[in-house]
Design a protein around this motif. Structure first.
Motif, mmCIF file in Angstrom:
data_model
loop_
_atom_site.group_PDB
_atom_site.id
_atom_site.type_symbol
_atom_site.label_atom_id
_atom_site.label_comp_id
_atom_site.label_asym_id
_atom_site.label_seq_id
_atom_site.Cartn_x
_atom_site.Cartn_y
_atom_site.Cartn_z
ATOM 1 N N PHE A 194 0.719 -1.066 -0.010
ATOM 2 C CA PHE A 194 0.036 0.156 0.012
ATOM 3 C C PHE A 194 1.036 1.423 0.095
ATOM 4 O O PHE A 194 0.387 2.454 -0.688
ATOM 5 C CB PHE A 194 -0.910 -0.110 1.102
ATOM 6 C CG PHE A 194 -1.767 -1.172 1.203
ATOM 7 C CD1 PHE A 194 -2.828 -1.345 0.235
ATOM 8 C CD2 PHE A 194 -1.785 -2.387 2.065
ATOM 9 C CE1 PHE A 194 -3.710 -2.499 0.016
ATOM 10 C CE2 PHE A 194 -2.528 -3.492 1.610
ATOM 11 C CZ PHE A 194 -3.686 -3.575 0.967
ATOM 12 N N LYS A 195 2.074 1.289 0.477
ATOM 13 C CA LYS A 195 2.978 2.287 0.431
ATOM 14 C C LYS A 195 3.197 2.697 -1.074
ATOM 15 O O LYS A 195 3.376 3.866 -1.270
ATOM 16 C CB LYS A 195 4.310 1.913 1.204
ATOM 17 C CG LYS A 195 5.320 3.147 1.132
ATOM 18 C CD LYS A 195 6.544 2.846 2.227
ATOM 19 C CE LYS A 195 7.329 4.244 2.285
ATOM 20 N NZ LYS A 195 8.425 3.985 3.155
ATOM 21 N N SER A 196 3.402 1.738 -1.948
ATOM 22 C CA SER A 196 3.619 2.101 -3.287
ATOM 23 C C SER A 196 2.445 2.634 -4.086
ATOM 24 O O SER A 196 2.587 3.567 -4.733
ATOM 25 C CB SER A 196 3.986 0.747 -4.084
ATOM 26 O OG SER A 196 5.405 0.203 -3.490
ATOM 27 N N LEU A 197 1.297 2.038 -3.601
ATOM 28 C CA LEU A 197 0.379 2.653 -4.102
ATOM 29 C C LEU A 197 -0.110 4.056 -3.629
ATOM 30 O O LEU A 197 -0.418 5.094 -4.506
ATOM 31 C CB LEU A 197 -1.133 1.886 -3.799
ATOM 32 C CG LEU A 197 -1.187 0.473 -4.020
ATOM 33 C CD1 LEU A 197 -2.474 -0.433 -3.497
ATOM 34 C CD2 LEU A 197 -1.034 0.350 -5.720
ATOM 35 N N PHE A 198 0.220 4.403 -2.419
ATOM 36 C CA PHE A 198 0.082 5.793 -1.920
ATOM 37 C C PHE A 198 0.962 6.707 -2.840
ATOM 38 O O PHE A 198 0.735 7.879 -3.125
ATOM 39 C CB PHE A 198 0.433 5.900 -0.351
ATOM 40 C CG PHE A 198 0.296 7.231 -0.024
ATOM 41 C CD1 PHE A 198 -0.876 7.760 0.495
ATOM 42 C CD2 PHE A 198 1.330 8.103 0.266
ATOM 43 C CE1 PHE A 198 -1.334 9.121 0.814
ATOM 44 C CE2 PHE A 198 1.499 9.336 0.518
ATOM 45 C CZ PHE A 198 0.170 9.805 1.311
ATOM 46 N N LYS A 199 2.299 6.209 -2.967
ATOM 47 C CA LYS A 199 3.292 7.161 -3.588
ATOM 48 C C LYS A 199 2.933 7.445 -5.131
ATOM 49 O O LYS A 199 3.402 8.263 -5.606
ATOM 50 C CB LYS A 199 4.731 6.378 -3.545
ATOM 51 C CG LYS A 199 5.249 6.646 -1.985
ATOM 52 C CD LYS A 199 6.722 6.302 -2.000
ATOM 53 C CE LYS A 199 7.289 6.718 -0.553
ATOM 54 N NZ LYS A 199 8.424 7.386 -0.378
ATOM 55 N N ASN A 200 2.514 6.395 -5.627
ATOM 56 C CA ASN A 200 1.992 6.505 -7.054
ATOM 57 C C ASN A 200 0.592 7.252 -7.162
ATOM 58 O O ASN A 200 -0.198 7.029 -8.350
ATOM 59 C CB ASN A 200 1.891 5.421 -7.898
ATOM 60 C CG ASN A 200 3.437 4.720 -7.964
ATOM 61 O OD1 ASN A 200 4.194 5.352 -8.641
ATOM 62 N ND2 ASN A 200 3.742 3.527 -7.281
ATOM 63 N N ASN A 201 0.006 8.009 -6.093
ATOM 64 C CA ASN A 201 -1.098 8.664 -6.151
ATOM 65 C C ASN A 201 -2.486 7.551 -6.319
ATOM 66 O O ASN A 201 -3.334 8.157 -7.109
ATOM 67 C CB ASN A 201 -1.146 9.795 -7.153
ATOM 68 C CG ASN A 201 -0.208 10.796 -6.561
ATOM 69 O OD1 ASN A 201 -0.063 10.964 -5.378
ATOM 70 N ND2 ASN A 201 0.577 11.273 -7.548
ATOM 71 N N LEU A 202 -2.415 6.328 -6.330
ATOM 72 C CA LEU A 202 -3.474 5.611 -6.570
ATOM 73 C C LEU A 202 -4.182 5.642 -5.335
ATOM 74 O O LEU A 202 -5.420 4.964 -5.254
ATOM 75 C CB LEU A 202 -3.019 4.044 -6.845
ATOM 76 C CG LEU A 202 -2.240 4.020 -8.078
ATOM 77 C CD1 LEU A 202 -1.465 2.702 -8.501
ATOM 78 C CD2 LEU A 202 -3.041 4.579 -9.296
ATOM 79 N N ILE A 203 -3.789 5.919 -3.871
ATOM 80 C CA ILE A 203 -4.562 6.120 -2.996
ATOM 81 C C ILE A 203 -4.629 7.703 -2.529
ATOM 82 O O ILE A 203 -3.505 8.244 -2.453
ATOM 83 C CB ILE A 203 -4.147 5.131 -1.753
ATOM 84 C CG1 ILE A 203 -4.133 3.826 -2.149
ATOM 85 C CG2 ILE A 203 -4.818 5.655 -0.529
ATOM 86 C CD1 ILE A 203 -3.696 2.959 -0.916
#
Length: 136
Positions: free
Chosen positions: A77-86
């Motif tokens: 989820f950290k990667s999803l946040f950093k890629n603005n998917l969250i």
């Protein structure tokens, strides 16, 4: 060995949080001892260090897929946040299984906590008994 990355599901993981500064082998020894694991050679550790907090996930080696790399599901989820998917700054991921519920808490891109609960068939009483809404 396949050249792909696999994600380990929550039910195959044991979570422990440790505070302090540790070398990786000492951290592994402390986590194994705290979990009262008799045969440490049957386990592999993955951890995320934030300041002096270690978020440690153990899995039995036999549960690890034959692949290039594998990660605990909580780490994706950290990667999803950093890629603005969250889009939310603070968020929680909830995953339901037949008998268990898993929650991962994040603040900004930082993993904060992991909680595991036994699931009861009545969702309303489960949420009330375990104070899930307050945690969220």
């Amino acid at each position: 060995m396949k050249n792909k990355i696999e994600i380990l599901s929550f039910e195959k993981l044991i979570y422990i949080q440790k505070n302090g500064k540790f070398e990786e082998d000492i951290l592994f020894e402390k986590v194994i001892k705290e979990c009262d694991i008799k045969n440490p050679f049957e386990y592999q550790i993955a951890f995320l260090k934030q300041d002096e907090i270690y978020h440690c996930f153990l899995s039995k080696v036999k549960n690890l897929p034959k692949c290039f790399a594998c990660f605990p599901k909580a780490f994706i989820f950290k990667s999803l946040f950093k890629n603005n998917l969250i889009q939310e700054n603070n968020f929680c991921f909830l995953e339901l299984y037949l008998d268990e519920v898993y929650l991962c808490f994040y603040e900004q891109d930082k993993f904060k906590a992991f909680k595991k609960f036994k699931y009861e068939k009545n969702l309303e009483s489960f949420l009330e008994k375990n104070h899930i809404l307050e945690l969220l």
